[in-house]
Design a protein around this motif. Structure first.
Motif, mmCIF file in Angstrom:
data_model
loop_
_atom_site.group_PDB
_atom_site.id
_atom_site.type_symbol
_atom_site.label_atom_id
_atom_site.label_comp_id
_atom_site.label_asym_id
_atom_site.label_seq_id
_atom_site.Cartn_x
_atom_site.Cartn_y
_atom_site.Cartn_z
ATOM 1 N N VAL A 59 0.840 -1.205 0.000
ATOM 2 C CA VAL A 59 0.000 0.000 0.000
ATOM 3 C C VAL A 59 0.873 1.252 0.000
ATOM 4 O O VAL A 59 0.591 2.213 -0.726
ATOM 5 C CB VAL A 59 -0.965 -0.005 1.212
ATOM 6 C CG1 VAL A 59 -1.662 1.327 1.374
ATOM 7 C CG2 VAL A 59 -1.971 -1.127 1.069
ATOM 8 N N PHE A 60 1.940 1.234 0.776
ATOM 9 C CA PHE A 60 2.845 2.393 0.804
ATOM 10 C C PHE A 60 3.566 2.580 -0.533
ATOM 11 O O PHE A 60 3.759 3.707 -0.987
ATOM 12 C CB PHE A 60 3.845 2.279 1.946
ATOM 13 C CG PHE A 60 3.240 2.481 3.309
ATOM 14 C CD1 PHE A 60 2.106 3.245 3.483
ATOM 15 C CD2 PHE A 60 3.817 1.899 4.420
ATOM 16 C CE1 PHE A 60 1.557 3.441 4.730
ATOM 17 C CE2 PHE A 60 3.267 2.086 5.679
ATOM 18 C CZ PHE A 60 2.134 2.857 5.836
ATOM 19 N N PHE A 61 3.983 1.477 -1.153
ATOM 20 C CA PHE A 61 4.590 1.588 -2.485
ATOM 21 C C PHE A 61 3.579 2.158 -3.482
ATOM 22 O O PHE A 61 3.922 2.967 -4.332
ATOM 23 C CB PHE A 61 5.074 0.225 -2.987
ATOM 24 C CG PHE A 61 6.456 -0.126 -2.550
ATOM 25 C CD1 PHE A 61 7.533 0.702 -2.825
ATOM 26 C CD2 PHE A 61 6.700 -1.305 -1.870
ATOM 27 C CE1 PHE A 61 8.807 0.371 -2.427
ATOM 28 C CE2 PHE A 61 7.962 -1.646 -1.467
ATOM 29 C CZ PHE A 61 9.032 -0.806 -1.741
ATOM 30 N N TRP A 62 2.354 1.698 -3.387
ATOM 31 C CA TRP A 62 1.294 2.152 -4.294
ATOM 32 C C TRP A 62 1.079 3.662 -4.169
ATOM 33 O O TRP A 62 0.852 4.349 -5.156
ATOM 34 C CB TRP A 62 0.012 1.401 -3.967
ATOM 35 C CG TRP A 62 -1.115 1.695 -4.915
ATOM 36 C CD1 TRP A 62 -2.091 2.625 -4.758
ATOM 37 C CD2 TRP A 62 -1.364 1.072 -6.162
ATOM 38 N NE1 TRP A 62 -2.943 2.609 -5.819
ATOM 39 C CE2 TRP A 62 -2.508 1.655 -6.715
ATOM 40 C CE3 TRP A 62 -0.722 0.051 -6.872
ATOM 41 C CZ2 TRP A 62 -3.044 1.278 -7.925
ATOM 42 C CZ3 TRP A 62 -1.258 -0.336 -8.076
ATOM 43 C CH2 TRP A 62 -2.395 0.288 -8.591
ATOM 44 N N HIS A 63 1.147 4.170 -2.944
ATOM 45 C CA HIS A 63 0.978 5.606 -2.700
ATOM 46 C C HIS A 63 2.311 6.366 -2.737
ATOM 47 O O HIS A 63 2.352 7.537 -2.375
ATOM 48 C CB HIS A 63 0.274 5.847 -1.364
ATOM 49 C CG HIS A 63 -1.143 5.392 -1.367
ATOM 50 N ND1 HIS A 63 -2.126 6.019 -2.081
ATOM 51 C CD2 HIS A 63 -1.747 4.344 -0.751
ATOM 52 C CE1 HIS A 63 -3.279 5.395 -1.899
ATOM 53 N NE2 HIS A 63 -3.066 4.364 -1.097
ATOM 54 N N GLN A 64 3.384 5.673 -3.130
ATOM 55 C CA GLN A 64 4.721 6.242 -3.303
ATOM 56 C C GLN A 64 5.238 6.923 -2.031
ATOM 57 O O GLN A 64 5.747 8.041 -2.059
ATOM 58 C CB GLN A 64 4.733 7.212 -4.480
ATOM 59 C CG GLN A 64 4.372 6.539 -5.775
ATOM 60 C CD GLN A 64 4.243 7.505 -6.927
ATOM 61 O OE1 GLN A 64 4.243 8.709 -6.736
ATOM 62 N NE2 GLN A 64 4.147 6.969 -8.135
ATOM 63 N N LYS A 65 5.119 6.228 -0.936
ATOM 64 C CA LYS A 65 5.649 6.725 0.333
ATOM 65 C C LYS A 65 7.107 6.281 0.472
ATOM 66 O O LYS A 65 7.461 5.155 0.142
ATOM 67 C CB LYS A 65 4.837 6.190 1.521
ATOM 68 C CG LYS A 65 3.368 6.551 1.470
ATOM 69 C CD LYS A 65 3.178 8.020 1.640
ATOM 70 C CE LYS A 65 1.702 8.365 1.610
ATOM 71 N NZ LYS A 65 1.444 9.769 1.601
ATOM 72 N N PRO A 66 7.964 7.144 0.989
ATOM 73 C CA PRO A 66 9.392 6.797 1.064
ATOM 74 C C PRO A 66 9.723 5.722 2.091
ATOM 75 O O PRO A 66 10.753 5.056 1.982
ATOM 76 C CB PRO A 66 10.052 8.130 1.437
ATOM 77 C CG PRO A 66 8.983 8.944 2.068
ATOM 78 C CD PRO A 66 7.699 8.515 1.430
ATOM 79 N N TRP A 67 8.890 5.520 3.072
ATOM 80 C CA TRP A 67 9.198 4.547 4.125
ATOM 81 C C TRP A 67 8.685 3.151 3.791
ATOM 82 O O TRP A 67 8.760 2.247 4.610
ATOM 83 C CB TRP A 67 8.647 5.007 5.475
ATOM 84 C CG TRP A 67 7.175 5.232 5.476
ATOM 85 C CD1 TRP A 67 6.194 4.294 5.615
ATOM 86 C CD2 TRP A 67 6.498 6.461 5.316
ATOM 87 N NE1 TRP A 67 4.963 4.864 5.547
ATOM 88 C CE2 TRP A 67 5.120 6.214 5.366
ATOM 89 C CE3 TRP A 67 6.925 7.773 5.131
ATOM 90 C CZ2 TRP A 67 4.171 7.211 5.229
ATOM 91 C CZ3 TRP A 67 5.966 8.752 5.005
ATOM 92 C CH2 TRP A 67 4.620 8.479 5.046
ATOM 93 N N ALA A 68 8.196 2.927 2.585
ATOM 94 C CA ALA A 68 7.676 1.615 2.204
ATOM 95 C C ALA A 68 8.756 0.545 2.253
ATOM 96 O O ALA A 68 8.482 -0.601 2.618
ATOM 97 C CB ALA A 68 7.051 1.693 0.818
#
Length: 130
Positions: free
Chosen positions: A27-36
């Protein structure tokens, strides 16, 4: 009496946590979050621990369960409070509006008894008790 957790249960706990952190990292990768990538690292650590060193998951599982019990305690109080005030308060206001006394709490000085006689048709059947 507390039941001691087994190695198999710790392996299962590690796998479940790895799947949960993997989905969270997706989900974090999908939303392009740096902490993914860090969340994905935690997922890999849990999976490796489940495969190779399930004994190190005992304290992690114990802490996780204490957090879960605490959250459950808080959520129960919040949900029960909301259900009570969302359901019971409007019901009480409607009953007051229509002047209904469902529990028959109104005191009447002229009454000699508040006992309500009932006609009960009771014929016990002792052949089929269960």
């Amino acid at each position: 009496m507390k039941k001691e957790k087994s190695i198999q249960e710790m392996k299962q706990f590690g796998k479940v946590m790895a799947i949960a952190f993997f989905l969270l990292s997706f989900v974090f990768f999908w939303h392009q979050k740096p902490w993914a990538i860090y969340v994905l690292s935690v997922a890999v650590l849990f999976q490796c621990a489940a495969w190779f060193l399930p004994k190190i998951l005992f304290p992690v599982e114990r802490i996780w369960m204490k957090i879960g019990h605490g959250l459950g305690w808080v959520n129960t109080r919040i949900l029960l409070t909301l259900v009570f005030f969302v359901m019971m308060t409007p019901l009480r206001l409607i009953l007051l509006l229509f002047r209904k006394d469902i529990l028959d709490q109104k005191l009447e000085r002229a009454r000699t008894s508040y006992w309500k006689a009932r006609q009960v048709d009771f014929s016990p059947n002792y052949e089929r008790l269960f």
